[in-house]
Design a protein around this motif. Structure first.
Motif, mmCIF file in Angstrom:
data_model
loop_
_atom_site.group_PDB
_atom_site.id
_atom_site.type_symbol
_atom_site.label_atom_id
_atom_site.label_comp_id
_atom_site.label_asym_id
_atom_site.label_seq_id
_atom_site.Cartn_x
_atom_site.Cartn_y
_atom_site.Cartn_z
ATOM 1 N N MET A 1 -6.248 6.703 -68.014
ATOM 2 C CA MET A 1 -5.568 7.990 -67.896
ATOM 3 C C MET A 1 -5.885 8.612 -66.537
ATOM 4 S SD MET A 1 -5.877 11.326 -70.402
ATOM 5 C CE MET A 1 -7.594 11.626 -69.979
ATOM 6 N N ALA A 2 -4.871 9.105 -65.848
ATOM 7 C CA ALA A 2 -5.073 9.734 -64.552
ATOM 8 C C ALA A 2 -5.946 10.960 -64.696
ATOM 9 C CB ALA A 2 -3.724 10.115 -63.943
ATOM 10 N N GLN A 3 -6.864 11.138 -63.742
ATOM 11 C CA GLN A 3 -7.814 12.237 -63.808
ATOM 12 C C GLN A 3 -7.931 12.907 -62.451
ATOM 13 O OE1 GLN A 3 -11.404 10.256 -65.037
ATOM 14 N NE2 GLN A 3 -10.888 10.346 -67.199
ATOM 15 N N ASN A 4 -8.157 14.224 -62.485
ATOM 16 C CA ASN A 4 -8.527 14.965 -61.292
ATOM 17 C C ASN A 4 -10.010 15.288 -61.398
ATOM 18 O OD1 ASN A 4 -5.860 15.001 -60.381
ATOM 19 N ND2 ASN A 4 -5.412 16.927 -61.416
ATOM 20 N N VAL A 5 -10.768 14.963 -60.345
ATOM 21 C CA VAL A 5 -12.214 15.178 -60.395
ATOM 22 C C VAL A 5 -12.683 15.853 -59.111
ATOM 23 C CG1 VAL A 5 -12.555 13.188 -61.907
ATOM 24 C CG2 VAL A 5 -12.788 12.907 -59.439
ATOM 25 N N VAL A 6 -13.803 16.561 -59.221
ATOM 26 C CA VAL A 6 -14.423 17.238 -58.077
ATOM 27 C C VAL A 6 -15.890 16.837 -58.019
ATOM 28 C CG1 VAL A 6 -15.107 19.464 -57.091
ATOM 29 C CG2 VAL A 6 -12.843 19.204 -58.117
ATOM 30 N N VAL A 7 -16.354 16.513 -56.820
ATOM 31 C CA VAL A 7 -17.771 16.225 -56.594
ATOM 32 C C VAL A 7 -18.275 17.204 -55.544
ATOM 33 C CG1 VAL A 7 -19.478 14.526 -55.881
ATOM 34 C CG2 VAL A 7 -17.426 13.782 -57.127
ATOM 35 N N ILE A 8 -19.171 18.092 -55.947
ATOM 36 C CA ILE A 8 -19.778 19.065 -55.036
ATOM 37 C C ILE A 8 -21.130 18.521 -54.606
ATOM 38 C CG2 ILE A 8 -20.630 21.429 -54.815
ATOM 39 C CD1 ILE A 8 -18.601 22.189 -57.029
ATOM 40 N N GLY A 9 -21.370 18.527 -53.299
ATOM 41 C CA GLY A 9 -22.535 17.819 -52.766
ATOM 42 C C GLY A 9 -22.198 16.355 -52.582
ATOM 43 N N ALA A 10 -20.944 16.102 -52.176
ATOM 44 C CA ALA A 10 -20.433 14.728 -52.099
ATOM 45 C C ALA A 10 -20.990 13.950 -50.924
ATOM 46 C CB ALA A 10 -18.901 14.754 -52.021
ATOM 47 N N GLY A 11 -21.698 14.606 -50.008
ATOM 48 C CA GLY A 11 -22.231 13.900 -48.851
ATOM 49 C C GLY A 11 -23.511 13.153 -49.120
ATOM 50 N N GLY A 12 -24.189 13.439 -50.233
ATOM 51 C CA GLY A 12 -25.432 12.758 -50.570
ATOM 52 C C GLY A 12 -25.180 11.383 -51.164
ATOM 53 N N GLY A 13 -26.272 10.665 -51.438
ATOM 54 C CA GLY A 13 -26.150 9.306 -51.936
ATOM 55 C C GLY A 13 -25.412 9.215 -53.257
ATOM 56 N N ILE A 14 -25.818 10.019 -54.237
ATOM 57 C CA ILE A 14 -25.160 9.990 -55.538
ATOM 58 C C ILE A 14 -23.750 10.544 -55.426
ATOM 59 C CG2 ILE A 14 -25.220 10.919 -57.891
ATOM 60 C CD1 ILE A 14 -28.259 10.790 -57.777
ATOM 61 N N GLY A 15 -23.564 11.606 -54.648
ATOM 62 C CA GLY A 15 -22.234 12.190 -54.476
ATOM 63 C C GLY A 15 -21.244 11.195 -53.897
ATOM 64 N N GLN A 16 -21.642 10.479 -52.847
ATOM 65 C CA GLN A 16 -20.748 9.482 -52.252
ATOM 66 C C GLN A 16 -20.432 8.371 -53.246
ATOM 67 O OE1 GLN A 16 -21.520 7.996 -48.278
ATOM 68 N NE2 GLN A 16 -22.688 9.832 -47.743
ATOM 69 N N ALA A 17 -21.438 7.960 -54.007
ATOM 70 C CA ALA A 17 -21.225 6.896 -54.988
ATOM 71 C C ALA A 17 -20.262 7.347 -56.087
ATOM 72 C CB ALA A 17 -22.559 6.463 -55.591
ATOM 73 N N LEU A 18 -20.339 8.613 -56.482
ATOM 74 C CA LEU A 18 -19.408 9.127 -57.490
ATOM 75 C C LEU A 18 -17.977 9.139 -56.959
ATOM 76 C CD1 LEU A 18 -21.519 12.079 -58.922
ATOM 77 C CD2 LEU A 18 -20.628 10.151 -60.256
ATOM 78 N N VAL A 19 -17.802 9.591 -55.724
ATOM 79 C CA VAL A 19 -16.467 9.587 -55.121
ATOM 80 C C VAL A 19 -15.897 8.171 -55.118
ATOM 81 C CG1 VAL A 19 -15.196 9.914 -52.961
ATOM 82 C CG2 VAL A 19 -16.825 11.654 -53.723
ATOM 83 N N THR A 20 -16.701 7.214 -54.664
ATOM 84 C CA THR A 20 -16.264 5.823 -54.612
ATOM 85 C C THR A 20 -15.937 5.293 -56.005
ATOM 86 O OG1 THR A 20 -17.620 5.427 -52.643
ATOM 87 C CG2 THR A 20 -16.927 3.499 -53.891
ATOM 88 N N GLN A 21 -16.785 5.627 -56.971
ATOM 89 C CA GLN A 21 -16.582 5.152 -58.342
ATOM 90 C C GLN A 21 -15.270 5.667 -58.915
ATOM 91 O OE1 GLN A 21 -18.349 3.163 -60.277
ATOM 92 N NE2 GLN A 21 -17.930 3.705 -62.402
ATOM 93 N N TRP A 22 -15.006 6.954 -58.757
ATOM 94 C CA TRP A 22 -13.785 7.510 -59.336
ATOM 95 C C TRP A 22 -12.525 6.998 -58.634
ATOM 96 C CZ3 TRP A 22 -17.162 12.094 -60.514
ATOM 97 C CH2 TRP A 22 -17.293 12.267 -61.909
ATOM 98 N N LEU A 23 -12.613 6.809 -57.330
ATOM 99 C CA LEU A 23 -11.465 6.228 -56.633
ATOM 100 C C LEU A 23 -11.215 4.802 -57.120
ATOM 101 C CD1 LEU A 23 -12.092 7.493 -52.989
ATOM 102 C CD2 LEU A 23 -10.262 8.241 -54.537
ATOM 103 N N ALA A 24 -12.283 4.056 -57.358
ATOM 104 C CA ALA A 24 -12.155 2.664 -57.782
ATOM 105 C C ALA A 24 -11.623 2.544 -59.202
ATOM 106 C CB ALA A 24 -13.498 1.952 -57.664
ATOM 107 N N THR A 25 -11.854 3.573 -60.025
ATOM 108 C CA THR A 25 -11.441 3.500 -61.431
ATOM 109 C C THR A 25 -10.136 4.245 -61.694
ATOM 110 O OG1 THR A 25 -12.941 5.354 -61.926
ATOM 111 C CG2 THR A 25 -13.768 3.131 -62.318
ATOM 112 N N GLY A 26 -9.415 4.588 -60.623
ATOM 113 C CA GLY A 26 -8.055 5.069 -60.795
ATOM 114 C C GLY A 26 -7.868 6.558 -60.944
#
Length: 239
Positions: A1-26
């Motif tokens: 299912m398409a999702q809109n997500v927000v990551v605050i503090g996206a420049g840190g290690g976990i934040g960047q990984a979350l951005v990458t994960q959500w982009l990879a999972t659609g």
């Protein structure tokens, strides 16, 4: 299912990984918010990167952009936090307590997430939205066996209490929101890297592993009007 997500503090290690994960999972749209510009290589057209100095004015500006870009949020994670910075170091004894350092820890680890949540209220309603904030097991009063780290422990304990109050209010005002205080475990990021010598071999996770655990956990949680304090395995932590 398409999702809109927000990551605050996206420049840190976990934040960047979350951005990458959500982009990879659609994910449909991913909004990253950070002090810094988007890292090199973060060029997916679904990614919108917002720079913010975390002043009230810029937080308000970012929230307005989120409303315009992705008003129907499914997931939101607040990753901001500090353990050490310059002269700020975890205290090993009472004589090391420093009021300025402890105030800065409290402002960043406890108050900043609540400032975001208060301004994000217009986005929350009855539609399901899971809101996770990075907490820490060392913020547990019942689990504290070692002492020390006064400022960091106290700021995370305060964060948990503030989130509990917010969960009670959101249950009335935005019942679609599920609030999560998440303990990522010891992660290979600059925040915990100076202390890895004291961690048993094999107990340090990569940011990518933590992001995967958190995304899977958020996908399972349902709005219930409660604050959950869970570790990366989905196990409850005592308050």
């Amino acid at each position: 299912m398409a999702q809109n997500v927000v990551v605050i503090g996206a420049g840190g290690g976990i934040g960047q990984a979350l951005v990458t994960q959500w982009l990879a999972t659609g994910a449909n749209k991913v909004i990253g918010i950070s002090h810094q510009q988007a890292p090199v290589g973060f060029t997916d057209p679904r990614l919108h990167w917002l720079c913010c100095d975390y002043s009230d004015q810029q937080i308000s500006h970012c929230v307005a952009q989120i409303v315009a870009l992705a008003p129907n949020l499914r997931h939101l994670v607040i990753c901001n936090g500090i353990l050490h910075q310059g002269e700020i170091q975890p205290e090993k004894r009472l004589e090391a307590l420093n009021l300025d350092a402890m105030t800065h820890l409290y402002q960043t680890n406890a108050l900043l997430p609540l400032r975001w949540i208060s301004q994000l209220l217009p986005l929350f309603g009855r539609e399901p939205c899971t809101l996770a904030v990075l907490s820490a097991r060392v913020g547990s009063i019942g689990d504290n066996r070692a002492g020390g780290w006064y400022g960091y422990r106290a700021s995370k304990a305060a964060l948990n209490m503030l989130l509990k109050c917010a969960a009670i209010e959101l249950a009335r005002r935005a019942p679609g929101v599920k609030l999560l205080a998440f303990h990522p475990g010891t992660t290979d990021t600059p925040l915990s890297r100076p202390f890895h010598a004291n961690v048993p071999a094999g107990n340090v996770q990569s940011p990518e592993q933590v992001a995967d655990h958190l995304v899977q956990l958020m996908n399972r949680l349902q709005p219930d009007g409660e604050l959950s304090f869970l570790d990366w395995q989905g196990k409850p932590i005592e308050w």
